[in-house]
Design an enzyme around this catalytic site. Structure first.
Site, short mmCIF file in Angstrom:
data_model
loop_
_atom_site.label_atom_id
_atom_site.label_comp_id
_atom_site.label_asym_id
_atom_site.label_seq_id
_atom_site.Cartn_x
_atom_site.Cartn_y
_atom_site.Cartn_z
N ARG A 36 5.26 10.83 -5.44
CA ARG A 36 3.88 11.10 -5.82
C ARG A 36 3.55 12.59 -5.65
O ARG A 36 2.86 13.18 -6.47
CB ARG A 36 2.89 10.27 -5.01
N ASP A 73 -1.84 1.04 -12.79
CA ASP A 73 -3.11 0.67 -12.16
C ASP A 73 -3.93 -0.13 -13.16
O ASP A 73 -3.79 0.07 -14.38
CB ASP A 73 -3.89 1.90 -11.71
N TYR A 151 -16.04 -1.43 -12.42
CA TYR A 151 -15.79 0.02 -12.38
C TYR A 151 -16.42 0.72 -13.59
O TYR A 151 -16.92 1.84 -13.49
CB TYR A 151 -14.29 0.31 -12.35
O1 CP3 Z 1 1.66 -2.40 -5.62
C1 CP3 Z 1 1.80 -1.54 -6.49
O2 CP3 Z 1 2.09 -0.37 -6.30
C2 CP3 Z 1 1.62 -2.04 -7.90
C3 CP3 Z 1 0.77 -1.25 -8.71
C4 CP3 Z 1 -0.73 -1.38 -8.48
C5 CP3 Z 1 -1.57 -0.30 -8.17
N1 CP3 Z 1 -2.85 -0.70 -8.31
C6 CP3 Z 1 -1.11 1.07 -7.82
C7 CP3 Z 1 -2.01 1.88 -6.97
C8 CP3 Z 1 -1.54 -2.48 -8.70
C9 CP3 Z 1 -1.14 -3.93 -8.98
C10 CP3 Z 1 -2.89 -2.03 -8.60
C11 CP3 Z 1 -4.05 -2.88 -8.87
C12 CP3 Z 1 -5.40 -2.39 -8.58
N2 CP3 Z 1 -5.91 -1.14 -8.71
C13 CP3 Z 1 -6.45 -3.24 -8.17
C14 CP3 Z 1 -6.33 -4.72 -8.03
C15 CP3 Z 1 -5.62 -5.10 -6.80
C16 CP3 Z 1 -6.44 -4.99 -5.55
O3 CP3 Z 1 -6.07 -4.23 -4.65
O4 CP3 Z 1 -7.43 -5.69 -5.45
C17 CP3 Z 1 -7.59 -2.45 -8.01
C18 CP3 Z 1 -8.95 -2.92 -7.55
C19 CP3 Z 1 -7.25 -1.11 -8.35
C20 CP3 Z 1 -8.12 0.09 -8.39
C21 CP3 Z 1 -7.66 1.09 -7.42
N3 CP3 Z 1 -6.50 1.83 -7.57
C22 CP3 Z 1 -8.27 1.49 -6.21
C23 CP3 Z 1 -9.55 0.91 -5.66
C24 CP3 Z 1 -7.45 2.50 -5.65
C25 CP3 Z 1 -7.72 3.33 -4.42
C26 CP3 Z 1 -7.16 2.69 -3.21
C27 CP3 Z 1 -7.34 3.60 -2.00
O5 CP3 Z 1 -7.09 3.09 -0.91
O6 CP3 Z 1 -7.72 4.76 -2.12
C28 CP3 Z 1 -6.33 2.65 -6.48
C29 CP3 Z 1 -5.19 3.58 -6.26
C30 CP3 Z 1 -3.82 3.00 -6.26
N4 CP3 Z 1 -3.34 2.15 -7.22
C31 CP3 Z 1 -2.76 3.31 -5.35
C32 CP3 Z 1 -1.61 2.63 -5.81
C33 CP3 Z 1 -0.22 2.69 -5.23
C34 CP3 Z 1 -2.84 4.28 -4.20
C35 CP3 Z 1 -2.76 5.63 -4.81
C36 CP3 Z 1 -2.11 6.62 -3.92
O7 CP3 Z 1 -2.83 7.19 -3.10
O8 CP3 Z 1 -0.91 6.86 -4.10
#
Ligand code: CP3
Length: 343
Positions: A36, A73, A151
């Site tokens: 990342r 995502d 969102y």
């Molecule tokens: O597990 C995996 O890595 C699979 C890929 C995946 C991601 N997001 C990558 C990600 C999946 C399946 C999601 C789904 C997702 N994204 C959801 C549904 C699942 C759940 O948790 O309820 C939702 C609501 C999102 C929207 C989203 N994306 C949010 C709210 C955030 C911020 C989270 C935070 O703690 O800040 C993300 C970012 C995100 N999506 C990360 C990852 C690996 C973290 C990003 C990082 O900092 O590297």
């Protein structure tokens, strides 16, 4: 070679109960943080098939799960419909131009036009399939229209959902138009993910619990079922996992043509088994924070095995893994699931 994860989704006998973990908020793998950092930011990583493929494979190779989840995502959909998505450090996702009116909705791309812009996701899937072992499954996914709409309407994560709930009760027609437009894109998006090579579909309704139980079908579940019906009609061999988070009061009313129901950690597995176990394979549901303790993990894995008896069950966390979980404990979870369920 057969994939035990896919067999388990269809309720077939398997040599052990498979397990996988969503990482989502999980920056627990140093190898992930490294890639990342090279990518610059999270969205760049989603847009780069080579790097997205690499981080998709990490949990399979490092912790030994039975299925990989595509790295992407749920919010790439509204982004490609024409909304302006940013991931702000420490704050999470943000859209600077939330939908307020029908004119705002009409400006967004729909159906094929939006779905065909997500080529980087389809390219990532093709690359993963070249490198993933034949006996491991690849889970593709999307957000439920309701969760995506929260969102798109609020512009960011919310504790109260007041803007979308105001629309739900005072202008339900507009909310339904938004949900219907998103549903059309999601159907085609998932179809293209299947054509690119995913083995399993999972639909995340992360904000299901925001809707009162008597309105849940109208504003969310029926759209998820519409997506499942569309995909099942064309691709009956691809199992579908529905994962609405926090809906114990809706368990009696769950219906639809799909194979697996994802049970979140606030719903007792025994209750889900009683209500849904005959109709659906159940996935879940360890409280992810148990991963902080190996003893607490083992205790839960054994309890789940004794409730489910290794049948019609997929081990999984009841939600995503947290960033500060020791990798060693994540490995322990996977090893314990395999240990207790080997036949
Ligand atoms: O597990 C995996 O890595 C699979 C890929 C995946 C991601 N997001 C990558 C990600 C999946 C399946 C999601 C789904 C997702 N994204 C959801 C549904 C699942 C759940 O948790 O309820 C939702 C609501 C999102 C929207 C989203 N994306 C949010 C709210 C955030 C911020 C989270 C935070 O703690 O800040 C993300 C970012 C995100 N999506 C990360 C990852 C690996 C973290 C990003 C990082 O900092 O590297």
């Amino acid at each position: 070679m057969s994939k035990i994860f896919v067999d388990a989704c269809f309720g077939k006998e398997t040599p052990y109960t498979p397990v996988w973990m969503m990482r989502q908020a999980g920056r627990y793998l140093p190898e992930y943080m490294e890639v990342r950092a090279q990518a610059g930011n999270f969205l760049n990583l989603c847009h780069d098939p080579k790097k997205a493929c690499e981080v998709t494979l990490q949990p399979v190779n490092i912790v030994g799960v039975d299925a990989a989840i595509l790295f992407s995502d749920i919010l790439v959909i509204p982004d490609e419909m024409g909304m302006d998505l940013e991931f702000i450090k420490g704050e999470g996702p943000k859209f600077n131009d939330p939908i307020k009116t029908e004119a705002d909705l009409n400006r967004l791309l729909g159906g094929e036009e939006a779905a065909s812009k997500l080529t980087y996701v389809y390219d990532t899937i093709k690359l993963i399939k070249e490198q993933l072992a034949d006996d491991k499954a690849l889970i593709g996914f999307c957000g439920a229209p309701w969760t995506l709409a929260t969102y798109m309407i609020e512009g960011e994560g919310t504790k109260t959902y007041n803007i979308c709930k105001k629309m739900m009760y005072s202008d339900p027609e507009l909310l339904h138009k938004i949900l219907a437009k998103v549903t059309e894109v999601v159907k085609l998006y998932m179809e293209k993910q299947i054509q690119a090579g995913i083995d399993v579909v999972q639909i995340f309704d992360s904000w299901a619990a925001a809707i009162e139980p008597s309105k849940y079908d109208e504003f969310s579940w029926k759209y998820m079922v519409e997506i499942a019906d569309y995909l099942k009609g064309k691709y009956p061999n691809i199992p579908i996992i529905m994962f609405p988070k926090g809906v114990p009061a809706f368990l009696d009313k769950v219906y639809g043509n799909f194979e697996v129901f994802g049970v979140d950690w606030s719903t007792p597995m025994g209750l889900a088994k009683e209500k849904l176990g005959d109709k659906y394979v159940l996935q879940g549901n360890m409280e992810p924070c148990r991963l902080y303790s190996k003893e607490a993990t083992t205790e839960c894995v054994e309890a789940l095995q004794s409730i489910m008896g290794g049948k019609r069950h997929i081990f999984n966390l009841g939600h995503g893994i947290l960033p500060d979980v020791p990798v060693e404990n994540a490995k322990h979870f996977i090893a314990e699931c395999h240990r207790v369920s080997k036949k």
